[in-house]
Design an enzyme around this catalytic site. Structure first.
Site, PDB file in Angstrom:
ATOM      1  N   ASP A   1      75.850 119.319  38.628  1.00  0.00           N
ATOM      2  CA  ASP A   1      75.521 119.441  37.292  1.00  0.00           C
ATOM      3  C   ASP A   1      76.656 118.900  36.424  1.00  0.00           C
ATOM      4  OD1 ASP A   1      75.715 120.688  34.635  1.00  0.00           O
ATOM      5  OD2 ASP A   1      74.269 122.121  35.588  1.00  0.00           O
ATOM      6  N   ILE A   2      76.614 117.785  35.631  1.00  0.00           N
ATOM      7  CA  ILE A   2      77.598 117.380  34.846  1.00  0.00           C
ATOM      8  C   ILE A   2      78.505 118.338  33.961  1.00  0.00           C
ATOM      9  CG2 ILE A   2      77.042 115.049  35.517  1.00  0.00           C
ATOM     10  CD1 ILE A   2      75.987 114.982  32.519  1.00  0.00           C
TER      11      ILE A   2
ATOM     12  N   GLU B   1      66.204 124.305  29.638  1.00  0.00           N
ATOM     13  CA  GLU B   1      66.862 123.275  28.907  1.00  0.00           C
ATOM     14  C   GLU B   1      66.287 121.760  29.298  1.00  0.00           C
ATOM     15  OE1 GLU B   1      68.587 124.764  32.621  1.00  0.00           O
ATOM     16  OE2 GLU B   1      68.411 125.496  30.602  1.00  0.00           O
TER      17      GLU B   1
ATOM     18  N   HIS C   1      64.409 123.481  38.146  1.00  0.00           N
ATOM     19  CA  HIS C   1      65.516 122.836  38.672  1.00  0.00           C
ATOM     20  C   HIS C   1      66.283 124.375  39.275  1.00  0.00           C
ATOM     21  CE1 HIS C   1      66.219 123.010  34.420  1.00  0.00           C
ATOM     22  NE2 HIS C   1      67.456 123.106  34.385  1.00  0.00           N
TER      23      HIS C   1
ATOM     24  N   HIS D   1      69.600 126.095  40.073  1.00  0.00           N
ATOM     25  CA  HIS D   1      71.067 125.912  39.931  1.00  0.00           C
ATOM     26  C   HIS D   1      71.633 126.861  41.239  1.00  0.00           C
ATOM     27  CE1 HIS D   1      71.419 124.893  35.525  1.00  0.00           C
ATOM     28  NE2 HIS D   1      70.218 125.457  35.486  1.00  0.00           N
TER      29      HIS D   1
END
Length: 130
Positions: free
Chosen positions: A29-30, A88, A93, A95
């Protein structure tokens, strides 16, 4: 229009890739909650977790588990937390967040890493994959 995650899978947007298989892709994750915060996504663009067919769901969970084990070995943490929110980006996805405290799980406390730190963390996690 393709989601940002589909563009990452297709190589249109760069990522700090951890691993991929025929069905799933994992990358850092950026905007991480903690060092090593990784996203696992199906390559098939599906908006919500509950819209995945059972086989795809099971493959994503198995893939995520494998990545979480590698993160736990590579990043000093008390455990790796899993969160599936999905508001978002309209692409399922998972996490995977290395946790030291509950603050790491809140998405309100972020860490900043340099390009070199992201590359180093990704390489370290990759070396821990079996």
């Amino acid at each position: 229009m393709a989601s940002i995650f589909t563009k990452i899978i297709n190589g249109e947007i760069p990522s700090y890739k951890i691993a991929e298989d025929n069905d799933n892709y994992a990358f850092l994750d950026i905007n991480p909650n903690s060092k090593g915060h990784t996203l696992c996504i199906p390559k098939k663009e599906v908006d919500k977790l509950t819209d995945l067919d059972e086989e795809s769901y099971m493959k994503l969970m198995s893939f995520s588990r494998k990545i979480a084990i590698a993160i736990e070995q590579a990043i000093p943490c008390k455990r790796v937390g899993m969160s599936i929110i999905g508001l978002e980006v309209p692409h399922v996805h998972v996490h995977l967040i290395p946790l030291q405290s509950m603050a790491n799980a809140t998405f309100q406390h972020k860490v900043e890493l340099s390009k070199e730190e992201f590359e180093s963390v990704a390489a370290k996690i990759r070396t821990c994959l079996n």
